[in-house]
Design an enzyme around this catalytic site. Structure first.
Site, PDB file in Angstrom:
ATOM      1  CG  ASP A 150      19.729   5.919 -23.088  1.00 56.80           C
ATOM      2  OD1 ASP A 150      19.875   6.049 -24.302  1.00 56.80           O
ATOM      3  OD2 ASP A 150      20.663   5.946 -22.270  1.00 56.80           O
ATOM      4  NE  ARG A 151      14.295  -0.485 -22.690  1.00 58.64           N
ATOM      5  CZ  ARG A 151      14.737  -1.721 -22.842  1.00 58.64           C
ATOM      6  NH1 ARG A 151      14.246  -2.487 -23.791  1.00 58.64           N
ATOM      7  NH2 ARG A 151      15.691  -2.189 -22.052  1.00 58.64           N
TER       8      ARG A 151
END
EC number: 5.4.99.-
Length: 318
Positions: A150-151
């Site tokens: 995930d970012r």
């Protein structure tokens, strides 16, 4: 995972429709099967002729599926997304590097690969600048990417430097031969010293941007955890993924009543006692796998980054 699944180019590409799926719209069905691909992108794939039903191009994204229909995706990249990605000189923390692959320590806030509307400042932009040979794999906008984070999840990520190595690593990932461990600080005190969460994950029908535990159009998901430290209101846990589904760790921890601290989607999005944390407390901490060429065992570890370590340095607030 979060977002630790193989990229869409390596996902399942064909399906046979069962009785439970009869009558489902084609675009809804594919959106549930393919991680991180929106219905709008699927509709474009249908227009592109990239989705086959019984070996013939689908003509409508709203086609109602029939029993034993054979659905196949020729690609997961709609024509509207195809674009040359510009190499950008962005600093990378390389943990391991040889001629076949690299392992880097991704910082929080960095998106792994380009997507429609976000073509710049991603990990792929940085990789293309540092490793120009990856441009030969650029057709699907994910050159060398074996798995994702995930970012706002930091930590270890594997990137292949050629197609052969990428295929071998992806196969290891599918066979659960790559051990991935994460550190997470969660809300509440977990009473068990260790345990496993075995619950299938699919898209949330009420919010297609989120995942949830469901028996409908879902995939097997297993997460093992071990308590590292208990605090007054929180618990530090070490997690090992047996499978890698989108948002797996975050969804599973929410399901047992202990969401990841700072998670704005599956938790409260904040720490108690006013401590500032601008992202979820989740870090890809350790990797162990066999080198796909030399068969040497590779074991790597990335310490907690400063923003997360600073939280643990003040246990009186936890």
């Amino acid at each position: 995972m979060d977002k630790d699944t193989p990229t869409p180019t390596t996902a399942q590409t064909s399906w046979t429709i069962t009785e439970e799926q009869v009558g489902t719209r084609l675009d809804r069905f594919l959106a549930a099967q393919i991680d991180k691909l929106s219905r709008a992108s699927i509709q474009q794939l249908v227009i592109d002729g990239a989705i086959l039903i019984n070996d013939k191009p689908a003509t409508k994204s709203g086609y109602a599926l029939r029993l034993n229909d054979h659905v196949r995706a020729l690609t997961f990249v709609p024509s509207s997304a195809v674009k040359n990605v510009t190499p950008q000189q962005i600093p990378l923390d390389i943990v391991y590097e040889d001629k076949d692959f690299i392992v880097l320590n991704k910082e929080a806030g960095m998106v792994v690969h380009p997507a429609p509307g976000h073509y710049d400042d991603t990990l792929v932009n940085a990789l293309l600048a540092r490793y120009p040979e990856l441009s030969n794999q650029q057709a699907d906008l994910r050159p060398g990417i074996v798995h994702r984070l995930d970012r706002d999840t930091s930590g270890l990520l594997i990137v292949a430097r050629n197609l052969q190595t990428q295929g071998l690593l992806i196969e290891q990932m599918k066979e659960h031969q790559i051990e991935k461990r994460y550190l997470a600080l969660v809300e509440g005190v977990i009473s068990l010293d260790r345990g496993s969460i075995d619950a299938p994950i699919g898209r949330d029908p009420r919010n297609r941007q989120q995942m949830t535990i469901t028996s409908v159009d879902s995939k097997e998901a297993v997460t093992h955890f071990k308590v590292q430290e208990r605090y007054q209101q929180h618990t530090l846990v070490l997690l090992q993924l047996e499978t890698g589904r989108t948002h797996q760790i975050r969804v599973h921890l929410k399901a047992i009543g202990h969401p990841v601290v700072g998670d704005p989607t599956y938790g409260t999005g904040r720490l108690r006692y006013g401590i500032t944390l601008n992202r979820q407390f989740l870090h890809a901490y350790q990797l162990r796998f066999k080198h796909p060429v030399t068969e040497e065992i590779i074991e790597l570890e990335a310490p907690l980054p400063p923003d997360l370590q600073s939280i643990l340095d003040h246990p009186e607030h936890l």
